[in-house]
Each structure stands twice: as structure tokens, then as C-alpha cells.
Design an enzyme around this catalytic site. Sequence first.
Site, PDB file in Angstrom:
ATOM      1  N   PHE A 141       1.230  -0.961   0.167  1.00  0.00           N
ATOM      2  CA  PHE A 141      -0.173   0.143  -0.366  1.00  0.00           C
ATOM      3  C   PHE A 141       0.059   1.153   0.289  1.00  0.00           C
ATOM      4  O   PHE A 141       1.950   1.563   0.347  1.00  0.00           O
ATOM      5  CB  PHE A 141      -0.986   0.038   1.345  1.00  0.00           C
ATOM      6  CG  PHE A 141      -1.729   1.189   1.611  1.00  0.00           C
ATOM      7  CD1 PHE A 141      -3.136   1.174   0.233  1.00  0.00           C
ATOM      8  CD2 PHE A 141      -1.215   2.479   2.325  1.00  0.00           C
ATOM      9  CE1 PHE A 141      -3.469   2.448   0.354  1.00  0.00           C
ATOM     10  CE2 PHE A 141      -2.079   3.345   2.127  1.00  0.00           C
ATOM     11  CZ  PHE A 141      -3.786   3.457   1.336  1.00  0.00           C
ATOM     12  N   ASP A 226       9.278   2.425   1.200  1.00  0.00           N
ATOM     13  CA  ASP A 226       8.321   3.234   1.763  1.00  0.00           C
ATOM     14  C   ASP A 226       7.998   2.529   3.342  1.00  0.00           C
ATOM     15  O   ASP A 226       7.685   1.248   3.682  1.00  0.00           O
ATOM     16  CB  ASP A 226       6.708   2.741   1.380  1.00  0.00           C
ATOM     17  CG  ASP A 226       5.722   3.130   1.810  1.00  0.00           C
ATOM     18  OD1 ASP A 226       5.625   3.590   3.322  1.00  0.00           O
ATOM     19  OD2 ASP A 226       4.615   3.338   0.536  1.00  0.00           O
ATOM     20  N   LYS A 255       3.542   8.815   8.728  1.00  0.00           N
ATOM     21  CA  LYS A 255       2.509   8.465   9.845  1.00  0.00           C
ATOM     22  C   LYS A 255       3.658   9.279  10.868  1.00  0.00           C
ATOM     23  O   LYS A 255       2.713  10.364  11.607  1.00  0.00           O
ATOM     24  CB  LYS A 255       2.364   7.068   9.821  1.00  0.00           C
ATOM     25  CG  LYS A 255       1.243   6.399   8.973  1.00  0.00           C
ATOM     26  CD  LYS A 255       0.361   5.420   8.740  1.00  0.00           C
ATOM     27  CE  LYS A 255      -0.656   5.428   7.931  1.00  0.00           C
ATOM     28  NZ  LYS A 255       0.036   4.868   6.933  1.00  0.00           N
TER      29      LYS A 255
HETATM   30  C1  LIG Z   1      -0.343   4.936   5.464  1.00  0.00           C
HETATM   31  C2  LIG Z   1       0.509   4.696   4.222  1.00  0.00           C
HETATM   32  C3  LIG Z   1       0.762   5.303   3.364  1.00  0.00           C
HETATM   33  C4  LIG Z   1      -0.118   6.263   3.496  1.00  0.00           C
HETATM   34  O1  LIG Z   1      -0.030   8.266   4.015  1.00  0.00           O
HETATM   35  P1  LIG Z   1      -1.236   8.897   3.989  1.00  0.00           P
HETATM   36  O2  LIG Z   1      -0.017   9.855   5.468  1.00  0.00           O
HETATM   37  O3  LIG Z   1      -2.349   7.969   4.632  1.00  0.00           O
HETATM   38  O4  LIG Z   1      -1.219   9.494   2.571  1.00  0.00           O
HETATM   39  C5  LIG Z   1       1.569   4.572   2.135  1.00  0.00           C
HETATM   40  N1  LIG Z   1       1.780   3.699   2.347  1.00  0.00           N
HETATM   41  C6  LIG Z   1       2.510   3.193   4.072  1.00  0.00           C
HETATM   42  C7  LIG Z   1       3.341   1.958   3.847  1.00  0.00           C
HETATM   43  C8  LIG Z   1       1.204   3.912   5.037  1.00  0.00           C
HETATM   44  O5  LIG Z   1       1.293   2.983   5.613  1.00  0.00           O
END
Ligand SMILES: *Cc1c(COP(=O)(O)O)cnc(C)c1O
Length: 417
Positions: A141, A226, A255
Site C-alpha cells: 500500500f 516505503d 505517519k
Molecule cells: C499510510 C501509508 C501510506 C499513505 O500515507 P498517508 O499519510 O495516508 O497519505 C503509504 N504507505 C504506507 C506504507 C502507509 O502505511
Amino acid sequence: MSLASVMRAEGALLVPTYDRYRVLLRKGRGVYVYDDAGRAYLDLLTGIGVNALGYGHPAIRKALLQQADKLIHVSNLFYHDYQAALAKRLTRISGLDRAFFCNSGTEAWEAALKFARAYARTTSKNGAQPPWRILALENSFHGRTFGSLSTTATAKYREPFEPLVPGVRFVRANDVRDLERKFDPSVCAVGIETIQGESGIKPITREFLQAARGLATRYGALLIIDEIQCGLGRTGRWFAYQHHGVMPDMLTVAKPLAAGLPLGALLTTDAVARVIKPGMHGTTFGGGPLACAVAIAVIETIEKEGLLEHVSKLGEYFRQRLLELQDRHPSILDVRGSGLMLAAELDSADLAKAVHLGMLKRRIILNRTHDTVLRFLPPFIIQRKHVDHAIAALDAVLASAEKSVRAAVPSSARSNS
Ligand SMILES: *Cc1c(COP(=O)(O)O)cnc(C)c1O
């Protein structure tokens, strides 16, 4: 307003992108949030991994109030005191060279994709088409803007908005053969979520990460990692890739970065940063003084309070307690994760739903992801007594949910779906 009236008003006024829990939160202190009736909830989800220092931490409060008094926003047309100071800390803990600040995880990932394409253009010779393809992993994601969504395989997020950005191919996670098969000179980047959070806390193996690093280097492509959910201390090291001896060319964080203020960062090497010129990319709000000052306080607090070590210790304790629970409950198929990013996978979606709602009734917040997985992202300041309380509750809730779910579903129809 009461919960009922807020629900009514939102039902009439908001675009219904979320199906919320029926709880109206008003306050947070330490590891607890409080609802409109003043009832305390033990928070093992922390706003989806955002409130890593819990609620009302004095260091965060101090940084926030002091900076709010001085300067909240200036735009990126001016200098302020905190972007370089924060970049200095982030580059030190990550081993990368430079930072770009934005407002969210998705935006950081979006910047990484754009920078990868821009970098690739500088590598092609004699007018040949530059590498353009981006490899991403199934079940990862990366966010919901068109670019980020294009690298997120989940059909239910993608299909309503197709067509998406072209040039992305998906690789089976942890399948080195599949990665090798799909890597070729058209690839400009491979993107990996070190521990896949939304898809149920699925760690990427060391072997796969090292293969991705090796292939990216061999083809002159970039490895983009990521760590928006698993980074910044959640696994007991600053970054999850640091457990595996690989270095990314680009890294996204967000986050927990600014304790709940919107702030994301893309970290990268000098080599990539060199191809980005003023005006090519930007943001109005990103990296403002308030968010950056608070992020500096977050990193300093994690260091000062020895929280990386604490996360490792408590994470291991929590994991052991979940494994004990698994011995008593065969409905727990798997316990996995690292540090304070943990999951218990149950044998049915109905059971997982009943359990996480049962826990909420007992005022313990966790969530269910990927249908069958209970996800725990507790604050770094959690203590053993909180873990013990959660485990005792989970034991009881599991026992009663197992009975009621099994009573409701004929055994012939039971499956692992
Ligand atoms: C939450 C998340 C995102 C998206 O971040 P937002 O701040 O909601 O835009 C992207 N990659 C990972 C792994 C995430 O957990």
C-alpha cells in the site's frame, strides 16, 4: 454535540469515505484516549501508527505551543529554522543525504515516483527512450493519489478510478524469481514496503530486499523503500531495512513523523537530488515551521527516552504473549511482526470482526486489516501492564467470539476466507 447528532450530521454532510467506529473521541493522555462520556480506551492503534509518543507528551506539547506562538506557516519561498535541522536528523538516522518535505505519506511516495522518472531521463544515452517502468509489490500500500494508487495492487482501491498511471508492473512479494523475471532495462525503479502494513503486517524477507538492491544496482534503477508505517522506530530500529543490511536510494516516511501534524518526507541520495531543479516539484504547506519543529521534538524524544530499545523489549514481550495466546486459541493462525508492529491472523473474517469489535466494547482499540488480521500499532511508551491488560481481554473476547461465530456458521461452510 452527542455521538448520535455527530453521526447524523456527518451522514448528511460528508462524503462517506469512512465507516467509523461509533465512538466520539474528545481527549488523549498517555496511552489512553477518552470519549464524550469521559471513558478511557487503551489505544493500541494510535491513529494508525501516528501517535507513537502517545497523547499529550510534554515535549511535543512544548514544541507545538512555542512554535505556534512564533510562526506556523511561511511557504517554501522563504527560509525558516527547521527544515535543515530536521533534514539533518533524518539523514543521520537513515544514512541518506537529502530531504524533501510534504504533507502526507502518499505525497512522499508520489514525489519518489516522480523523482525516479526524472532521474531515469538523465541516464539514457543517444536519445534512447529512458527507463520508465516501475516495479511494485502485490499487497503493498503506497497511498491513494493516482501515482501512489498505480503502485498499489489492491483491486478495490484501484478499479473505481481506472485508468491509472501506466508503466507499473507488480511482482509477487518475496518471490525473488518473479522479481528477476520482471527486472529488465526498461525498469527505472522498484518500490518496496519493508513490512507490508495494510495487507496484514507481512514482512519482506532479507533475501528479497537484498535481491532487489542487487538488481536495482545492476540495471541502474532505484530502490525506493516505503517506511511510512514501519519506519521511525516502530520496529526497534530507526528503519526496518536496517535489520537487513540494505540501503535504499529513496525512502518515504510520514505517519509518526510530526506527532499527528501532517508531515511527510522523502529522503534520497545526492545522485537523485542532483537531477531535481527548482520549480520541478513543490508544495504549499509541506515542511512548514510548526510541523518541522514538532518532528524535531519527536526524534529527540525517541532518542532521549531510549525508546528504540524500549520498543524492541516491549515488542518482544507483546509478541511472546500473543504466541502464548495462540497456544490456547487454535483460531489464531499466525503471530507476526517486528517491534511494536504486530499482527495476529485469525482463521476467519467473521471472527476477526467480532474480536476487534469485542475489544472496542472493552475499550481497547486495535484494528482489523486484510479481513482476518488483528493489527497492533501501540504507542512506543506502552508498558508491560498495558500489554497484559490487552492480552487478558483478548483471551476472553476470543473465547466468546469463537463460540458465537462457530454457532452462527455451520462447520461445513467454515473456511479461511
Ligand atoms: C499510510 C501509508 C501510506 C499513505 O500515507 P498517508 O499519510 O495516508 O497519505 C503509504 N504507505 C504506507 C506504507 C502507509 O502505511
